[in-house]
Design a protein around this motif. Structure first.
Motif, short mmCIF file in Angstrom:
data_model
loop_
_atom_site.label_atom_id
_atom_site.label_comp_id
_atom_site.label_asym_id
_atom_site.label_seq_id
_atom_site.Cartn_x
_atom_site.Cartn_y
_atom_site.Cartn_z
N LEU A 1 4.95 5.53 -5.19
CA LEU A 1 5.12 5.52 -6.65
C LEU A 1 4.12 6.45 -7.33
O LEU A 1 4.46 7.12 -8.31
N LEU A 2 2.91 6.51 -6.80
CA LEU A 2 1.90 7.40 -7.38
C LEU A 2 2.30 8.85 -7.21
O LEU A 2 2.16 9.66 -8.15
N LEU A 3 2.79 9.20 -6.03
CA LEU A 3 3.23 10.58 -5.80
C LEU A 3 4.41 10.95 -6.70
O LEU A 3 4.46 12.05 -7.26
N VAL A 4 5.37 10.03 -6.83
CA VAL A 4 6.53 10.30 -7.69
C VAL A 4 6.09 10.45 -9.14
O VAL A 4 6.53 11.37 -9.85
N ALA A 5 5.20 9.56 -9.59
CA ALA A 5 4.72 9.64 -10.97
C ALA A 5 3.95 10.94 -11.22
O ALA A 5 4.11 11.58 -12.27
N VAL B 1 0.83 -1.21 0.00
CA VAL B 1 0.00 0.00 0.00
C VAL B 1 0.87 1.26 0.00
O VAL B 1 0.71 2.15 -0.84
N LEU B 2 1.80 1.33 0.95
CA LEU B 2 2.66 2.51 1.05
C LEU B 2 3.56 2.64 -0.18
O LEU B 2 3.80 3.75 -0.67
N THR B 3 4.04 1.52 -0.71
CA THR B 3 4.85 1.56 -1.92
C THR B 3 4.04 2.12 -3.09
O THR B 3 4.54 2.94 -3.88
N GLY B 4 2.79 1.69 -3.21
CA GLY B 4 1.93 2.22 -4.28
C GLY B 4 1.70 3.71 -4.15
O GLY B 4 1.70 4.44 -5.15
N TRP C 1 4.33 13.77 -9.61
CA TRP C 1 5.31 14.86 -9.60
C TRP C 1 6.03 14.94 -10.94
O TRP C 1 6.21 16.03 -11.51
N LEU C 2 6.45 13.78 -11.46
CA LEU C 2 7.18 13.77 -12.73
C LEU C 2 6.31 14.23 -13.88
O LEU C 2 6.74 15.01 -14.73
N VAL C 3 5.05 13.79 -13.91
CA VAL C 3 4.16 14.14 -15.01
C VAL C 3 3.82 15.63 -14.99
O VAL C 3 3.89 16.32 -16.01
N LEU C 4 3.45 16.15 -13.79
CA LEU C 4 2.99 17.53 -13.70
C LEU C 4 4.12 18.55 -13.80
O LEU C 4 3.94 19.62 -14.38
N LEU C 5 5.27 18.23 -13.24
CA LEU C 5 6.34 19.23 -13.16
C LEU C 5 7.48 19.00 -14.15
O LEU C 5 8.33 19.90 -14.32
#
Length: 294
Positions: A17-21, A11-14, A23-27
């Motif tokens: 990864l979602l937060l990193v993804a 759960v925490l890993t997901g 961040w990468l997509v938006l910024l």
């Protein structure tokens, strides 16, 4: 990935990864895609947007090669950024080696703090400090005249010299710490063994220290070059009309000329230059992304 799941749970890993993804997509991804889209379209009034004239074209990129002034500024920025990188490397290499292999452990925190504390001040203020130091009647000129290095003050501002000096100082930590991080893991016994076998200091550094520190040197060169090539504040404050930086041309296209399409094309060219420099450093030092990530 398996290690992350084992350490943090699925759960925490997901979530991570979602937060990193996100961040990468938006910024990172979306701004770059938008910049490319802008760069491939002509500048048109809003009434013609989406019309028959609003087509993809390479005209904005061709402007750089047809405008001799902008092309000369671009080429000057390339070699000047490379020069800043080389000078910073020459200045920082002995500092990083001293911190990693020579400095006593009890004094190391104090030495590192002495390097870091000046950089707690805003970059603009540090650049203004060099503006004062390099001024015609500034302390550096007065000291060199007093020492007899030259007979009268020299103009150090408004040219490439002041810009390069300012950049070397502003970005020095981005070269020191990657090299220090790489040299710190070098076993001191290797240096002592080479010295016992008769190797001089030049050969020790060429055959032992530099090969071991290649990832740190590559990272330091990459970061310094990219920051120098993309700098705006330092050349704007310490430079002049004869030492314009390519970022100043980009700024003028965006905020003075109002031509965001042309500015986006120039910005993308600068991005491609930085990516090319990264690949060149990786090939020159024979390191991969995994080595650089260390």
């Amino acid at each position: 990935m398996t290690g992350l799941v084992r350490r943090y749970g699925p759960v925490l890993t997901g979530v991570i990864l979602l937060l990193v993804a996100t961040w990468l997509v938006l910024l990172v991804v979306l701004p770059q895609l938008l910049m490319v889209d802008f760069s491939l379209r002509p500048m048109l009034p809003p009434s013609k947007a989406g019309g028959p004239e609003d087509v993809y074209t390479l005209g904005n990129y061709a402007t750089l090669w047809t405008n001799r002034i902008h092309l000369s500024i671009f080429l000057k920025t390339v070699w000047a950024s490379a020069l800043v990188t080389l000078v910073t490397l020459a200045v920082c290499y002995p500092v990083a080696y001293y911190l990693a292999q020579v400095a006593p452990k009890r004094r190391l925190p104090t030495l590192v703090l002495m390097l870091v504390v000046p950089f707690w001040i805003n970059e603009l203020l540090r650049t203004f400090a060099w503006y004062i130091i390099l001024a015609y009647n500034g302390p550096l000129n007065l000291a060199l005249v007093w020492l007899g290095v030259w007979t009268e003050p020299q103009r150090l501002l408004g040219g490439d010299v002041g810009v390069i000096v300012g950049m070397v100082y502003v970005y020095i930590l981005f070269m020191v710490f990657p090299m220090y991080n790489a040299m710190e893991s070098l076993d001191r016994n290797q240096i002592e063994a080479a010295r016992d076998l008769g190797a001089g200091w030049a050969r020790i550094h060429r055959r032992i220290v530099v090969p071991h520190a290649k990832p740190g040197i590559a990272v330091g060169c990459i970061m310094t070059f990219m920051l120098a090539a993309g700098s705006y504040a330092v050349p704007a404050l310490l430079g002049g009309p004869q030492s314009r930086w390519f970022t100043e041309v980009i700024y003028n296209w965006f905020f003075e000329g109002g031509n965001w399409n042309q500015g986006a094309a120039y910005a993308f060219i600068l991005l491609v230059l930085c990516v090319g420099f990264i690949l060149l450093m990786m090939r020159l030092f024979r390191v991969g992304l995994a080595d650089i990530a260390k």
